[in-house]
Design a protein around this motif. Structure first.
Motif, short mmCIF file in Angstrom:
data_model
loop_
_atom_site.label_atom_id
_atom_site.label_comp_id
_atom_site.label_asym_id
_atom_site.label_seq_id
_atom_site.Cartn_x
_atom_site.Cartn_y
_atom_site.Cartn_z
N PHE A 1 57.95 56.21 -113.84
CA PHE A 1 58.84 57.33 -114.09
C PHE A 1 58.44 58.57 -113.29
CE2 PHE A 1 60.20 55.01 -117.95
CZ PHE A 1 61.56 55.06 -117.72
N GLY A 2 57.14 58.75 -113.06
CA GLY A 2 56.68 59.86 -112.23
C GLY A 2 57.18 59.73 -110.80
N ILE A 3 57.16 58.51 -110.27
CA ILE A 3 57.67 58.28 -108.92
C ILE A 3 59.17 58.56 -108.86
CG2 ILE A 3 58.11 56.48 -107.21
CD1 ILE A 3 55.39 55.26 -108.06
N PRO B 1 65.56 76.26 -110.84
CA PRO B 1 64.47 75.63 -111.59
C PRO B 1 64.51 74.12 -111.44
CG PRO B 1 65.73 77.13 -113.00
CD PRO B 1 66.47 76.99 -111.72
N ILE B 2 63.34 73.51 -111.40
CA ILE B 2 63.26 72.05 -111.30
C ILE B 2 63.80 71.43 -112.58
CG2 ILE B 2 61.66 70.11 -111.23
CD1 ILE B 2 59.87 71.72 -109.44
N GLU B 3 64.61 70.41 -112.42
CA GLU B 3 65.14 69.68 -113.58
C GLU B 3 64.53 68.29 -113.61
OE1 GLU B 3 69.34 69.70 -113.82
OE2 GLU B 3 69.46 71.87 -113.71
N VAL B 4 63.86 67.98 -114.72
CA VAL B 4 63.21 66.68 -114.89
C VAL B 4 63.82 66.02 -116.12
CG1 VAL B 4 61.00 65.55 -115.28
CG2 VAL B 4 61.10 67.56 -113.85
N ASN B 5 64.16 64.75 -116.01
CA ASN B 5 64.84 64.05 -117.09
C ASN B 5 63.91 63.32 -118.06
OD1 ASN B 5 67.33 64.82 -116.01
ND2 ASN B 5 67.31 63.10 -114.61
#
Length: 138
Positions: A30-32, A104-108
């Protein structure tokens, strides 16, 4: 007969090893994926800044902001900010115009989002694209 007994004894060990390693592998996967999405957002913002700078070089600021908004249409534009600055503070032919696009960075993924929010705690992590071009028409 001894082989069957040996396999039965080691079966539990494989389950325990899998249970210990699997969460780390899933988090890494998921980090990748999230890193790829953040890079995609950066590329889109850089292209949008270039589009806005080109439009600002040949047209006005309103058209440049519209060009930036249209260029980021395939990603979420929540918190998008567009800054247009001129070299001498005013639009002069031959001088440069700088367009900066921030978001802003969007992370799911919730776990990765929590890690990013705790690392950058009161301020959210921001990505930016910037482009400089020469003003062609006053």
């Amino acid at each position: 007969m001894k082989i069957a007994r040996y396999l039965k004894q080691n079966r539990g060990q494989a389950v325990v090893e899998t249970a210990l390693v699997m969460p780390i592998l899933i988090l890494l996967l998921f980090g990748i994926l999230e890193f790829g999405q953040v890079i995609n957002q950066y590329i889109v913002l850089t292209a949008a800044a270039r589009e806005g700078a080109r439009t600002a070089a040949v047209s006005d600021d309103t058209a440049a902001r519209t060009a930036v908004t249209d260029a980021v249409a395939n990603i979420s534009n929540n918190g998008l900010s567009v800054t247009i600055t001129y070299q001498d503070g005013r639009r002069v032919q031959g001088k440069s115009v700088t367009v900066t696009v921030k978001k802003p960075i969007e992370v799911n993924t919730p776990v990765i989002r929590d890690i990013i929010e705790s690392a950058f705690a009161p301020d959210p992590a921001v990505i930016a694209g910037r482009s400089v071009m020469r003003v062609e028409q006053p």
